[in-house]
Design an enzyme around this catalytic site. Structure first.
Site, mmCIF file in Angstrom:
data_model
loop_
_atom_site.group_PDB
_atom_site.id
_atom_site.type_symbol
_atom_site.label_atom_id
_atom_site.label_comp_id
_atom_site.label_asym_id
_atom_site.label_seq_id
_atom_site.Cartn_x
_atom_site.Cartn_y
_atom_site.Cartn_z
ATOM 1 N N ASP A 25 1.871 13.388 15.344
ATOM 2 C CA ASP A 25 1.968 13.536 13.886
ATOM 3 C C ASP A 25 0.575 13.685 13.278
ATOM 4 O O ASP A 25 0.227 13.007 12.302
ATOM 5 C CB ASP A 25 2.705 12.348 13.270
ATOM 6 C CG ASP A 25 3.221 12.641 11.859
ATOM 7 O OD1 ASP A 25 3.310 13.838 11.502
ATOM 8 O OD2 ASP A 25 3.539 11.688 11.124
ATOM 9 N N LYS A 38 1.953 -3.681 8.804
ATOM 10 C CA LYS A 38 3.074 -2.739 8.744
ATOM 11 C C LYS A 38 4.360 -3.466 9.116
ATOM 12 O O LYS A 38 4.478 -4.026 10.205
ATOM 13 C CB LYS A 38 2.821 -1.567 9.700
ATOM 14 C CG LYS A 38 3.882 -0.474 9.656
ATOM 15 C CD LYS A 38 3.467 0.691 10.557
ATOM 16 C CE LYS A 38 4.460 1.828 10.521
ATOM 17 N NZ LYS A 38 4.013 2.965 11.384
ATOM 18 N N VAL A 58 0.835 -1.198 0.000
ATOM 19 C CA VAL A 58 0.000 0.000 0.000
ATOM 20 C C VAL A 58 0.869 1.246 0.000
ATOM 21 O O VAL A 58 0.623 2.196 -0.739
ATOM 22 C CB VAL A 58 -0.941 0.013 1.223
ATOM 23 C CG1 VAL A 58 -1.735 1.313 1.279
ATOM 24 C CG2 VAL A 58 -1.869 -1.187 1.193
ATOM 25 N N ALA A 59 1.892 1.240 0.829
ATOM 26 C CA ALA A 59 2.771 2.406 0.940
ATOM 27 C C ALA A 59 4.101 1.984 1.521
ATOM 28 O O ALA A 59 4.209 0.965 2.211
ATOM 29 C CB ALA A 59 2.130 3.485 1.806
ATOM 30 N N SER A 60 5.122 2.776 1.233
ATOM 31 C CA SER A 60 6.458 2.508 1.749
ATOM 32 C C SER A 60 7.175 3.824 1.975
ATOM 33 O O SER A 60 7.006 4.779 1.212
ATOM 34 C CB SER A 60 7.248 1.635 0.764
ATOM 35 O OG SER A 60 8.532 1.342 1.272
ATOM 36 N N GLY A 61 7.939 3.891 3.048
ATOM 37 C CA GLY A 61 8.676 5.116 3.348
ATOM 38 C C GLY A 61 9.569 4.904 4.541
ATOM 39 O O GLY A 61 9.903 3.767 4.898
ATOM 40 N N THR A 77 7.089 -0.434 5.606
ATOM 41 C CA THR A 77 6.261 -0.792 4.455
ATOM 42 C C THR A 77 4.923 -1.331 4.939
ATOM 43 O O THR A 77 4.876 -2.148 5.856
ATOM 44 C CB THR A 77 6.961 -1.853 3.591
ATOM 45 O OG1 THR A 77 8.248 -1.373 3.198
ATOM 46 C CG2 THR A 77 6.148 -2.161 2.345
ATOM 47 N N VAL A 78 3.838 -0.882 4.326
ATOM 48 C CA VAL A 78 2.499 -1.324 4.702
ATOM 49 C C VAL A 78 1.925 -2.175 3.579
ATOM 50 O O VAL A 78 1.946 -1.779 2.410
ATOM 51 C CB VAL A 78 1.564 -0.131 4.989
ATOM 52 C CG1 VAL A 78 0.161 -0.623 5.339
ATOM 53 C CG2 VAL A 78 2.123 0.727 6.119
ATOM 54 N N PHE A 83 8.905 5.114 7.557
ATOM 55 C CA PHE A 83 8.204 4.421 8.635
ATOM 56 C C PHE A 83 8.234 2.909 8.466
ATOM 57 O O PHE A 83 7.935 2.163 9.387
ATOM 58 C CB PHE A 83 6.741 4.880 8.675
ATOM 59 C CG PHE A 83 6.023 4.684 7.363
ATOM 60 C CD1 PHE A 83 5.470 3.460 7.034
ATOM 61 C CD2 PHE A 83 5.919 5.717 6.449
ATOM 62 C CE1 PHE A 83 4.812 3.276 5.828
ATOM 63 C CE2 PHE A 83 5.265 5.555 5.247
ATOM 64 C CZ PHE A 83 4.719 4.328 4.926
#
Length: 323
Positions: free
Chosen positions: A168, A69, A46-49, A53-54, A51
């Site tokens: 955040d 996550k 779904v997303a990576s950064g 990877t999800v 934080f």
């Protein structure tokens, strides 16, 4: 939000150099539960950064959608203890926030790998984050913004009551249910245990950070949260954040780019007061005239009349804070 093209969880199991981590973390965790691979079906990224990877996964037993996550141990900066085991503080914070409250993402399970932790959370559908929602629809009308903002305030108050500060608050960390307009606060990776003394660490989003952090690298949790709420409300009604550069933050250079009500403008200015002690408490925001107006959230599929907030219940007293 950074996207990645990983297609599997194969890299999760790869060992890495763990010499820098506390010895206790290297010990195997003995738990009586099925291995991750037998409980969950691996899906896409779904997303990576920074934080981690999800992944968009599902539970094999009933097909329930979940988000997993993956957090590398080498990236964890804050640790906590759960049942005698050292884990990322994010897991501890999610455990402290009861699942009965709908406005905060629900932790379902967690697993430890030799080099990483897997945090299993609910994956509500259909949703989009508030950043994408605003990007698609443009600035929100004040009724919609008020309804959304009230839900964020409720989530923050709930976290306070559980001894947690998110640190955040931003549009990307709020999921909007496109069927009914309900919001969920996600990503506690920058969070901390709530305290009345000064924080000297910050891993949140720079453009949402308060001037006292930018200038002095110190802040109080509650007043810094109110600052980020002011940035968020501005973002809702104008479609963009008010500050991009540090100089704009420390000088509080506000530009009201289009006409909004005097009450809304005044609330934004109050939340974005330069001195932390001049900002409102959470309960003062709830009681502000702009917040007391009747609101109607217009979602993609229906109009949702938001519930009336009982300002007398679950209140958290907050003393004035100053540096």
């Amino acid at each position: 939000m950074l996207l990645s093209k990983f297609g599997s969880l194969a890299h999760i199991c790869n060992p890495s150099n763990m010499e820098h981590l506390p010895v206790k973390i290297l010990q195997p965790v003995k738990v009586d539960k099925e291995p991750f691979e037998k409980v969950y079906q691996v899906g896409s990224v779904v997303a990576s950064g920074g934080f981690g990877t999800v992944y968009s996964d599902s539970r094999i037993a009933d097909g329930q959608p979940v988000a997993v996550k993956h957090v590398a141990k080498e990236r964890v900066t804050e640790w906590g203890t759960l049942n005698g085991v050292m884990v990322p503080l994010e897991i501890v914070l999610l455990k402290k926030v009861p699942t009965a409250f709908r406005g905060v993402i629900n932790l379902l399970d967690w697993y430890e790998r030799p080099d990483a932790f897997l945090i299993v959370m609910e994956r509500p559908e259909p949703v989009k984050d508030l950043f994408d929602y605003i990007t698609e629809k443009g600035p929100l009308d004040e009724d919609t913004a008020r309804g959304f903002f009230r839900q964020v305030l409720e989530a923050v108050r709930h976290c306070y009551n559980c001894g947690v500060v998110h640190r955040d608050i931003k549009d990307e960390n709020l999921l909007v249910d496109t069927r009914n307009g309900e919001l969920k606060l996600i990503d506690f990776g920058s969070g901390a245990l709530l305290k009345d003394t000064v924080y000297t660490d910050f891993d949140g989003t720079r453009v949402y950070s308060p001037p006292e952090w930018v200038r002095y690298h110190r802040y109080h949790g509650r007043s810094a949260t109110v600052w980020s709420l002011g940035v968020l409300l501005y973002d809702m009604v104008y479609g963009d954040i008010p500050f991009e550069q540090d100089e704009e933050i420390v000088r509080v250079r506000l530009c009201f780019r289009r006409r909004i009500s005097t009450e809304c403008q005044q609330l934004i200015k109050w939340c974005l007061s330069l001195r932390p002690s001049d900002r409102p408490t959470l309960e003062q925001i709830f009681d502000h005239p702009w917040m007391c107006k009747c609101d109607l959230v217009k979602s993609e599929d229906c109009d949702l009349r938001l519930r009336t907030i009982d300002n007398d219940s679950s209140s958290t007293s907050s003393s004035n804070e100053s540096l």
